[in-house]
Design an enzyme around this catalytic site. Structure first.
Site, PDB file in Angstrom:
ATOM      1  N   GLY A 124     -28.258 -30.077 -18.173  1.00 55.39           N
ATOM      2  CA  GLY A 124     -27.466 -30.870 -19.105  1.00 55.39           C
ATOM      3  C   GLY A 124     -26.043 -30.373 -19.176  1.00 55.39           C
ATOM      4  N   GLY A 140     -22.451 -31.092 -21.788  1.00 53.49           N
ATOM      5  CA  GLY A 140     -21.841 -31.812 -22.898  1.00 53.49           C
ATOM      6  C   GLY A 140     -20.406 -31.393 -23.099  1.00 53.49           C
ATOM      7  N   GLY A 200     -20.038 -27.370 -23.248  1.00 49.59           N
ATOM      8  CA  GLY A 200     -20.518 -26.491 -22.194  1.00 49.59           C
ATOM      9  C   GLY A 200     -21.717 -27.069 -21.480  1.00 49.59           C
ATOM     10  N   VAL A 224     -25.934 -26.661 -19.991  1.00 55.01           N
ATOM     11  CA  VAL A 224     -27.258 -26.153 -20.345  1.00 55.01           C
ATOM     12  C   VAL A 224     -28.043 -25.947 -19.059  1.00 55.01           C
ATOM     13  CG1 VAL A 224     -29.387 -26.543 -21.622  1.00 55.01           C
ATOM     14  CG2 VAL A 224     -27.212 -27.365 -22.559  1.00 55.01           C
ATOM     15  N   ASP A 229     -25.200 -35.003 -36.805  1.00 54.93           N
ATOM     16  CA  ASP A 229     -25.076 -35.604 -35.472  1.00 54.93           C
ATOM     17  C   ASP A 229     -26.452 -35.941 -34.902  1.00 54.93           C
ATOM     18  OD1 ASP A 229     -23.610 -36.641 -33.390  1.00 54.93           O
ATOM     19  OD2 ASP A 229     -23.371 -34.727 -32.344  1.00 54.93           O
TER      20      ASP A 229
END
Length: 644
Positions: A13, A15, A18, A20, A133
């Site tokens: 991942g 985003g 940063g 993942v 969020d």
């Protein structure tokens, strides 16, 4: 991360703050071979994009909030190149990944998922934390015996209430108070206000999206702001009335009119599970088809992950063709064999069938309608209980021995005598596709051999050479398969009612452990797909589904079905699944249904036949039947095109 105890397996991942990674904890030598590698998620937080204050904020929230529906932070890792939060790894990816699949959940599964999200939120709210969020990208999924279980993640912009347990609105003074995802933001959030009811509003948007496949409001951030503040909610008739009431209340414009707490909304959802209008739709797959609004499903979140794979939608013409086609049976009467079949295996060159002490071999035809050619029949010294195909022959398993047969003469040669006399399932075995490496599981150990097979000629040049043995502590034998010419996979399914699980352990062909993972579901049949290190698995319990599993790094996609498959095969034009009633389902490589038809009931096994055909094996008490079918050249090519 050379000096870290974590070994990075792959990027999963990315985003705005940063990346993942999926990583394994480096194993230390241990006598107990039952220990499995632990997978973790390493969330890299950039110094430039995530200031130290934000980094410490999220770290504090994750350490403080310990709940099954909230991702746990296990450690903090600093290296010369970065800083990482070490968190639980969730093999199902994000809820956004799931929603991008074609109708991925049943109604009750979706409602249960939302209730678990609310349970995690209620825990956080009671400790004075508002997530701020909540959206599909920030809900991670782990697989359990009953389906997906969600875990809230990404508390990077979460806020603390001035008093623990309070539900009143609070004015955030920092300039980033309205940071978040406009598609899921409550009206008051656009004014810098937040409260637990703001998270409840986001869950209401999420619930609507699960049911319908699109969000109630769309457009640019400015359009979304206006819609959340002013636009009246439109609820389709497809949503049952009890559910409509919950969605409406969670999406009220004024916070005071929404559910007073996440637990209150969860309780409302729990109660409607007993409503007849909802119960009768419980097994229906959502989102519901709605032609008038189907195109709205393509709306993207304004903060979709940068690593999302682009959707490859098959053409409507191809899907309609394949859903209505009726496959032609190439042989009016089945081929009758003298005894029930014990194995049916296909390669690109040959079709093998095991019947009592005989192995029957057909050459794969160019045209699946050609079935007149009689098979080669080879008599074995013992009853055949399994066949392991290679590119130029096969290994034949009997209760105690393994035989080699090459396609030059099909003369069986004893390859290995295991020396076991405990019964028909005393050992398991796997051979690589070129017939050069063999792995055998016997009680207490795995044995790794180098074979003298000449893959170009189909001959056995020398006896197997034992390379290594690995002790096994498990009390039952694993299923084995070669993932490629270098790696072999051992699979231990356990269908214990209270704790079903499957252990996957990878070894090199020379017996060195590469790593292992544990999945909280019991997997029965496993098939290797053309995608590297990717398996198709059929769960042994729970709702009807198949699992698409990528092992490196571990990613799991669950595809719900109307009925549980009892046999399956991977053809060059799709995945073929058969249930006990003989209903055949064809899926493309993305797991989308592209065809279905009826076949003989209770198929014992199914295998590809030619370029566009299938062979379905059925058994009676005294004989076996082989049914040869053809999907047709035009239809098969359409399926192939859907693979993307």
């Amino acid at each position: 991360m050379q000096h870290s105890k974590y070994r990075i397996l792959g990027l999963v991942g990315q985003g705005q703050f940063g990346r993942v990674f999926c990583a394994s904890v480096r194993e230390t030598p241990a006598k107990d071979s039952r220990l499995t590698s632990q997978l973790v998620a390493l969330k890299e937080l950039s110094h430039q994009k995530a200031p130290t204050s934000e980094f410490l904020r999220e770290l504090w929230f994750l350490i403080t909030l310990q709940h099954p529906n909230i991702v746990t932070c296990r450690a903090l890792e600093h290296t010369a190149t970065g800083r990482y939060l070490v968190m639980d790894y969730c093999e199902g990816g994000t809820l956004r990944n799931l929603l991008k699949q074609d109708r991925p959940l049943r109604l009750l599964e979706g409602l249960q998922l939302v209730m678990e999200v609310l349970t995690g939120l209620d825990y956080a709210h009671r400790r004075g934390v508002v997530h701020c969020d909540v959206k599909p990208e920030n809900i991670l999924l782990t697989l359990g015996s009953r389906g997906w279980s969600p875990r809230l993640s990404d508390f990077g912009i979460a806020r603390r209430l001035p008093e623990i347990g309070t539900t009143r609105l609070h004015q955030e003074l920092s300039p980033d108070a309205t940071v978040g995802s406009p598609a899921y933001m409550a009206p008051e959030r656009f004014y810098g206000l937040y409260s637990p009811m703001s998270d409840i509003y986001a869950v209401g948007i999420l619930l609507f999206e699960l049911l319908m496949g699109y969000r109630p409001f769309g457009g640019t951030p400015g359009d979304l702001r206006w819609a959340h503040l002013n636009q009246r909610l439109q609820l389709p008739d497809a949503i049952p009335e009890p559910l409509q009431a919950i969605v409406k209340k969670s999406l009220e414009k004024l916070p005071a009119r929404r559910f007073a707490s996440a637990s209150q909304m969860a309780q409302a959802l729990r109660l409607i599970l007993y409503d007849p209008a909802v119960r009768q739709l419980g097994d229906c797959i959502v989102p519901w088809e709605n032609p008038a609004t189907r195109g709205a499903k393509s709306l993207k979140s304004d903060t979709d992950s940068l690593t999302q794979v682009e959707e490859k939608e098959p053409s409507a013409q191809a899907i309609n063709l394949l859903r209505t086609v009726r496959y032609a049976v190439s042989q009016p009467k089945p081929l009758i064999l003298s005894a029930p079949l014990t194995a049916l295996i296909a390669t690109e060159k040959y079709l093998y069938a095991a019947v009592d002490k005989d192995v029957k071999v057909w050459c794969q035809p160019e045209n699946p309608l050609v079935t007149e050619e009689m098979p080669t029949s080879i008599s074995m010294p013992e009853t055949v209980r399994g066949i392991l195909p290679t590119s130029h022959g096969c290994c034949v398993l009997t209760p105690q021995k393994i035989y080699w047969m090459g396609d030059r003469s099909w003369e069986p040669q004893c390859l290995l005598d295991t020396g076991l006399r405990q019964g028909a399932d005393a050992f398991k075995a796997a051979v690589d596709s070129h017939g050069r490496w063999l792995t055998v599981a016997v009680p207490g150990e795995l044995r790794f051999y180098a074979l003298g097979a000449n893959s170009a000629e189909g001959d056995l040049e020398q006896a197997p050479r034992l390379i290594a043995t690995v002790p096994l502590a498990e009390h039952y034998l694993p299923e084995l398969m070669f993932l490629d010419g270098r790696h072999v996979l051992a699979i231990w399914p356990d269908n214990e009612p209270k704790n079903p699980q499957t252990i996957f352990r990878v070894y090199t062909r020379r017996g060195n452990s590469v790593g292992s993972v544990r999945l909280s579901a019991s997997i029965g049949e496993m098939l290797l797909t053309p995608e590297p290190y990717t398996l198709l698995g059929i769960p042994q319990s729970g709702k009807a589904a198949v699992l698409l599993m990528k092992l490196w790094p571990l990613k799991v996609a669950r595809i719900p079905l109307e009925s549980l498959p009892v046999s399956a095969c991977v053809a060059n034009w799709g995945w073929v699944l058969a249930d006990v009633a003989g209903q055949i389902l064809v899926l493309n490589s993305q797991g989308t249904q592209v065809g279905n038809f009826s076949s003989p009931a209770t198929p014992r096994a199914i295998a590809p036949w030619g370029k566009t055909g299938l062979v379905i094996a059925t058994n009676t008490d005294s004989e076996g039947h082989l049914h040869f079918l053809d999907v047709g050249v035009e239809e098969a090519s359409s399926i192939s095109n859907l693979k993307g």
